[in-house]
Design an enzyme around this catalytic site. Structure first.
Site, PDB file in Angstrom:
ATOM      1  CB  VAL A 253      -1.119 -12.755   4.753  1.00  0.00           C
ATOM      2  CG1 VAL A 253      -1.048 -12.965   6.480  1.00  0.00           C
ATOM      3  CG2 VAL A 253       0.164 -12.003   4.984  1.00  0.00           C
TER       4      VAL A 253
ATOM      5  CE  LYS B 264      -4.900  -8.404   0.194  1.00  0.00           C
ATOM      6  NZ  LYS B 264      -4.354  -8.840  -0.735  1.00  0.00           N
TER       7      LYS B 264
ATOM      8  CD  GLU C 246      -0.365  -5.870  -6.565  1.00  0.00           C
ATOM      9  OE1 GLU C 246       1.265  -5.314  -6.985  1.00  0.00           O
ATOM     10  OE2 GLU C 246      -0.437  -5.928  -5.230  1.00  0.00           O
TER      11      GLU C 246
ATOM     12  N   GLY D  26       0.477  -1.012  -0.299  1.00  0.00           N
ATOM     13  CA  GLY D  26       0.332   0.028   0.720  1.00  0.00           C
ATOM     14  C   GLY D  26       1.083   1.362   0.144  1.00  0.00           C
TER      15      GLY D  26
ATOM     16  CG  HIS E 129      -8.462  -7.647  -2.607  1.00  0.00           C
ATOM     17  ND1 HIS E 129      -7.213  -6.214  -2.348  1.00  0.00           N
ATOM     18  CD2 HIS E 129      -8.278  -8.154  -2.654  1.00  0.00           C
ATOM     19  CE1 HIS E 129      -6.000  -7.082  -3.067  1.00  0.00           C
ATOM     20  NE2 HIS E 129      -7.016  -8.397  -3.009  1.00  0.00           N
TER      21      HIS E 129
ATOM     22  CE1 TYR F 184      -8.683   5.067  -4.288  1.00  0.00           C
ATOM     23  CE2 TYR F 184     -11.269   6.333  -4.713  1.00  0.00           C
ATOM     24  CZ  TYR F 184     -10.121   5.140  -4.105  1.00  0.00           C
ATOM     25  OH  TYR F 184     -10.189   5.145  -2.508  1.00  0.00           O
TER      26      TYR F 184
ATOM     27  NE  ARG G 278       4.054 -11.206  -1.824  1.00  0.00           N
ATOM     28  CZ  ARG G 278       2.942 -11.084  -1.142  1.00  0.00           C
ATOM     29  NH1 ARG G 278       1.822 -12.227  -0.510  1.00  0.00           N
ATOM     30  NH2 ARG G 278       2.226  -9.413  -1.135  1.00  0.00           N
TER      31      ARG G 278
HETATM   32  P1  ADP Z   1      -0.042  -2.991  -2.427  1.00  0.00           P
HETATM   33  O1  ADP Z   1       0.825  -3.871  -3.788  1.00  0.00           O
HETATM   34  O2  ADP Z   1       0.568  -1.784  -2.679  1.00  0.00           O
HETATM   35  O3  ADP Z   1      -0.990  -3.764  -2.126  1.00  0.00           O
HETATM   36  P2  ADP Z   1      -1.929  -3.077  -4.391  1.00  0.00           P
HETATM   37  O4  ADP Z   1      -2.688  -2.336  -6.210  1.00  0.00           O
HETATM   38  O5  ADP Z   1      -2.657  -4.237  -4.576  1.00  0.00           O
HETATM   39  O6  ADP Z   1      -1.107  -1.895  -4.019  1.00  0.00           O
HETATM   40  O7  ADP Z   1      -3.745  -2.074  -3.680  1.00  0.00           O
HETATM   41  C1  ADP Z   1      -4.024  -2.231  -3.246  1.00  0.00           C
HETATM   42  C2  ADP Z   1      -5.409  -2.102  -1.960  1.00  0.00           C
HETATM   43  O8  ADP Z   1      -5.617  -0.384  -2.421  1.00  0.00           O
HETATM   44  C3  ADP Z   1      -6.348  -2.232  -2.751  1.00  0.00           C
HETATM   45  O9  ADP Z   1      -7.020  -3.511  -2.042  1.00  0.00           O
HETATM   46  C4  ADP Z   1      -7.073  -1.545  -2.776  1.00  0.00           C
HETATM   47  O10 ADP Z   1      -8.128  -0.705  -1.552  1.00  0.00           O
HETATM   48  C5  ADP Z   1      -6.388   0.029  -3.588  1.00  0.00           C
HETATM   49  N1  ADP Z   1      -6.667   0.781  -5.022  1.00  0.00           N
HETATM   50  C6  ADP Z   1      -5.532   0.118  -5.774  1.00  0.00           C
HETATM   51  N2  ADP Z   1      -6.090   0.205  -7.251  1.00  0.00           N
HETATM   52  C7  ADP Z   1      -6.903   1.137  -6.500  1.00  0.00           C
HETATM   53  C8  ADP Z   1      -8.001   1.756  -7.581  1.00  0.00           C
HETATM   54  N3  ADP Z   1      -7.572   1.557  -8.909  1.00  0.00           N
HETATM   55  N4  ADP Z   1      -9.706   2.191  -7.227  1.00  0.00           N
HETATM   56  C9  ADP Z   1      -9.155   1.935  -6.092  1.00  0.00           C
HETATM   57  N5  ADP Z   1      -8.915   1.158  -5.191  1.00  0.00           N
HETATM   58  C10 ADP Z   1      -7.803   1.006  -5.265  1.00  0.00           C
END
Ligand code: ADP
Length: 457
Positions: free
Chosen positions: A294, A236, A287, A164, A207, A201, A291
């Protein structure tokens, strides 16, 4: 099959890998920092090697020390767990060069997915639905153009992102420049790479992520999905499987799509394809995590498949022992992450645990390396335990989680148990009315606590 596996990690996940190795009849090597000399993963491994001082950079992230430990002990494979070096293409490459098997995907796939902008391009090509956004890293001029095209709000994300960090939501053109610079600085500090990209966004999405497993013989399956919408600062807190809004039909459709996309990049070993689902049920790719996650236990509970044992078998060159048609989903599983932190302010709470007791009983699994009189060190991630429950349906799983949290005793440090109880008792949670903004109701007031924990993943 391997004779000896070194686990390049600590805490509950190191123990989790030791458990899998024991069941497969494989010897284990623990590595540990000076802060972890008395840890359970050291106690339960067949051999152990100290790899440096407490700071992660000097120990759990120290590739030469880990490779030396593997060579000295004659380990023929390394399991990286999650966090630390688990998504390090460099470690995977060094392992290859030293004839030690890395238990994870090929270094090229790790590299591809580790660059989120490249991963987006590859997945788009494979036909995976995407949120509109930039095709690669952007400067301020390109960011402004893309944002104008796709419309505000947009999110700026680090190309090398994780945990995050390096993310900024921008609601108006006037704020874009500042947000871009902040995200770049944050990304540079956290990952050593300041590149960022822009994406639409979504307001309050869910998620939802899919677990895949692929062997080196072209067999690839998915193990269904997990919902991880309960998050704090994009991290999470509670995960479950199945995701309540998914029908069997959607699961099959998305599962097939993910399997095809994974095949397109010749994905092997375990991986997670993360998506956001909007309020109309539309999925958009976020993404791929290359790996073990958790939250893998909730998938294990509903499928009965031991993902860590499968990872080890796959790395050893074995074929997947089951076909997609043999993967079944039974009941409902929920995982609560228990962190050493103040449940109201989220301030970290390292220290000595004086009493530690989590009840078992039907359908309860506890993954932890914590115990009475153990020390929770400030050097590492604050997660000290995972409580996982399985029930015939979501309602039974919730009842099991509630009674387990109520009966849990952890004294000496503060933990997130009371916060998890609030979530479990929330009527919206019971009704599965979830989205990534769910926690705002509990976290709107406190400012982010000054961290004394290092973030491991
Ligand atoms: P990281 O690899 O840093 O964990 P992620 O791309 O997996 O980042 O995103 C983590 C969280 O960020 C998502 O589960 C969601 O809550 C929020 N997020 C990421 N991209 C978006 C988006 N385009 N719109 C809304 N929320 C987003």
């Amino acid at each position: 099959m391997f004779k000896k596996v070194l686990i390049a990690n600590r805490g509950e996940i190191a123990l989790r890998v030791i458990v899998a190795c024991r069941e497969l009849g494989i010897k284990t090597v623990a590595v540990y920092s000076e802060a972890d000399e008395n840890s359970l993963h050291v106690k339960y491994a067949d051999e152990d090697v100290c790899i440096g001082p407490p700071r992660s950079a000097d120990s759990y992230l120290n590739v030469p020390a880990i490779i030396s430990a593997a060579e000295i002990t004659g380990a023929d494979a390394i399991h990286p767990g999650y966090g630390f070096l688990s998504e390090s293409a460099y470690l995977a490459e060094v392992c290859e060069a030293c004839h030690i098997r890395f238990i994870g995907p090929d270094p090229n796939v790790i590299k591809l997915m580790g660059d989120k902008a490249r991963a987006r391009r590859a997945m788009k090509k494979a036909g995976v639905p995407m949120l509109p956004g930039s095709d690669g890293p952007v400067d301020s001029e390109e960011a402004a153009k893309v944002a104008k095209d796709i419309g505000y709000p947009v999110i700026i994300k680090a190309v090398a992102g994780g945990g995050g960090r390096g993310m900024r939501v921008v609601r108006a053109a006037a704020d874009l420049g500042n947000a871009l610079r902040t995200a770049q600085r944050e990304a540079e500090a956290a990952f050593g790479v300041g590149d960022v990209y822009v994406e639409k966004y979504l307001e309050n999405p869910r998620h939802i992520e899919f677990q895949v497993l692929g062997d080196h013989h072209g067999n690839l399956v998915h193990l269904g999905e997990r919902e991880c919408s309960i998050q704090r600062r994009h991290q999470k807190l509670l995960e479950e499987s199945p995701a309540s809004p998914l029908t069997d039909k959607v699961r099959r459709k998305m599962g097939n799509l993910v399997v095809d996309a994974a095949k397109a990049v010749q994905y092997t070993n375990a991986g997670t394809f993360e998506f956001l689902m909007d309020q109309d049920g539309k999925f958009s790719f976020m993404e791929v995590n290359t790996r073990l996650q958790v939250e893998h236990p909730v998938t294990e509970m509903v499928t009965g498949i031991d993902i860590v044992k499968e990872q080890i078998r796959i790395a050893a060159g074995e074929r997947l022992s089951f076909k997609q048609s043999e993967v079944t989903f039974t009941g409902h599983a929920i995982e609560c992450r228990i962190n050493a932190e103040d449940p109201d302010t989220f301030a970290p709470s390292p220290g000595v645990i004086h009493a530690f007791s989590v009840p078992g009983g039907p359908g309860v699994r506890i993954d932890t390396a914590a115990h009475s009189e153990c020390t929770i060190s400030p050097y590492y991630d604050s997660m000290i335990a995972k409580i996982i429950v399985h029930g015939r349906d979501r309602q039974e799983a919730i009842a099991r989680m509630r009674r387990t949290l109520e009966m849990t005793v952890i004294e000496g440090i503060k933990t997130s148990v009371p916060l998890q109880l609030k979530i479990i008792n929330d009527p919206d949670f019971a009704a599965a009315k979830l989205n990534t903004g769910f926690m705002d109701r509990y976290t709107a007031t406190p400012t982010p606590a000054a961290g004394s924990f290092a973030e491991a993943s």
